[in-house]
Design a protein around this motif. Sequence first.
Motif, PDB file in Angstrom:
ATOM      1  N   HIS A  33       1.213  16.650   2.669  1.00 53.83           N
ATOM      2  CA  HIS A  33       0.263  16.334   1.595  1.00 53.83           C
ATOM      3  C   HIS A  33      -1.152  16.103   2.126  1.00 53.83           C
ATOM      4  CE1 HIS A  33       3.461  16.138  -1.364  1.00 53.83           C
ATOM      5  NE2 HIS A  33       4.185  15.671  -0.372  1.00 53.83           N
ATOM      6  N   GLU A  36      -4.783  16.521   0.237  1.00 56.72           N
ATOM      7  CA  GLU A  36      -4.775  16.110  -1.168  1.00 56.72           C
ATOM      8  C   GLU A  36      -5.682  14.893  -1.329  1.00 56.72           C
ATOM      9  OE1 GLU A  36      -0.765  15.400  -2.460  1.00 56.72           O
ATOM     10  OE2 GLU A  36      -0.152  17.472  -2.053  1.00 56.72           O
ATOM     11  N   LYS A  37      -6.005  14.583  -2.558  1.00 51.36           N
ATOM     12  CA  LYS A  37      -6.812  13.399  -2.842  1.00 51.36           C
ATOM     13  C   LYS A  37      -6.005  12.137  -2.542  1.00 51.36           C
ATOM     14  CE  LYS A  37      -9.617  15.571  -6.373  1.00 51.36           C
ATOM     15  NZ  LYS A  37     -10.040  15.560  -7.773  1.00 51.36           N
ATOM     16  N   HIS A  38      -6.741  11.074  -2.235  1.00 48.82           N
ATOM     17  CA  HIS A  38      -6.131   9.785  -1.911  1.00 48.82           C
ATOM     18  C   HIS A  38      -5.092   9.379  -2.955  1.00 48.82           C
ATOM     19  CE1 HIS A  38      -6.196   5.645  -0.170  1.00 48.82           C
ATOM     20  NE2 HIS A  38      -5.902   5.327  -1.407  1.00 48.82           N
ATOM     21  N   GLU A  40      -3.528  11.132  -5.140  1.00 46.89           N
ATOM     22  CA  GLU A  40      -2.384  12.052  -5.196  1.00 46.89           C
ATOM     23  C   GLU A  40      -1.369  11.684  -4.115  1.00 46.89           C
ATOM     24  OE1 GLU A  40      -4.455  15.770  -4.755  1.00 46.89           O
ATOM     25  OE2 GLU A  40      -4.618  16.054  -6.924  1.00 46.89           O
ATOM     26  N   GLN A  41      -1.868  11.322  -2.949  1.00 45.59           N
ATOM     27  CA  GLN A  41      -0.983  10.892  -1.870  1.00 45.59           C
ATOM     28  C   GLN A  41      -0.304   9.566  -2.223  1.00 45.59           C
ATOM     29  OE1 GLN A  41      -3.942  11.017   1.234  1.00 45.59           O
ATOM     30  NE2 GLN A  41      -3.315  13.062   1.893  1.00 45.59           N
ATOM     31  N   ASN A  56      -0.965   2.492  -0.986  1.00 48.34           N
ATOM     32  CA  ASN A  56      -2.403   2.571  -0.759  1.00 48.34           C
ATOM     33  C   ASN A  56      -2.744   2.253   0.701  1.00 48.34           C
ATOM     34  OD1 ASN A  56      -5.083   2.960  -1.967  1.00 48.34           O
ATOM     35  ND2 ASN A  56      -5.366   0.803  -1.455  1.00 48.34           N
ATOM     36  N   ARG A  63      -5.000   8.751   6.240  1.00 47.91           N
ATOM     37  CA  ARG A  63      -6.232   9.544   6.105  1.00 47.91           C
ATOM     38  C   ARG A  63      -7.208   9.267   7.241  1.00 47.91           C
ATOM     39  NH1 ARG A  63      -6.866  11.921   1.044  1.00 47.91           N
ATOM     40  NH2 ARG A  63      -9.126  11.794   1.166  1.00 47.91           N
ATOM     41  N   GLU A  67      -4.289  12.258   9.367  1.00 46.55           N
ATOM     42  CA  GLU A  67      -4.463  13.475   8.576  1.00 46.55           C
ATOM     43  C   GLU A  67      -5.183  14.529   9.397  1.00 46.55           C
ATOM     44  OE1 GLU A  67      -5.021  14.269   3.943  1.00 46.55           O
ATOM     45  OE2 GLU A  67      -6.710  13.242   4.867  1.00 46.55           O
TER      46      GLU A  67
END
Length: 70
Positions: A33, A36-38, A40-41, A56, A63, A67
Amino acid sequence: MTEQVKGPRSYFPSIEAKYGKSIEEWIALLRPHAGEKHMEQVAFLKDLGMGHGHANALVHVFRAEFEGAA
C-alpha cells in the motif's frame, strides 16, 4: 539509563500485544500500500481490526521510515 521511546513508536509494544503481530509483520502488510494516501493506509489497517490510534501511529512511522525502502 534506558531512553524512553516517544512519539508514534511508543505505541508499538501495545500494538504487538493487542493484535498478536510484530511491527515487522504489520510493516510487511503495509508495503503493498506504499504510495497510497495516509488515511487510505489507516483504513486498510482498520479493516484488519486495528484501532484508529494504533493504525495512525503505525502508518506515520511506515511513511517516515519504511515506505519506498526495498
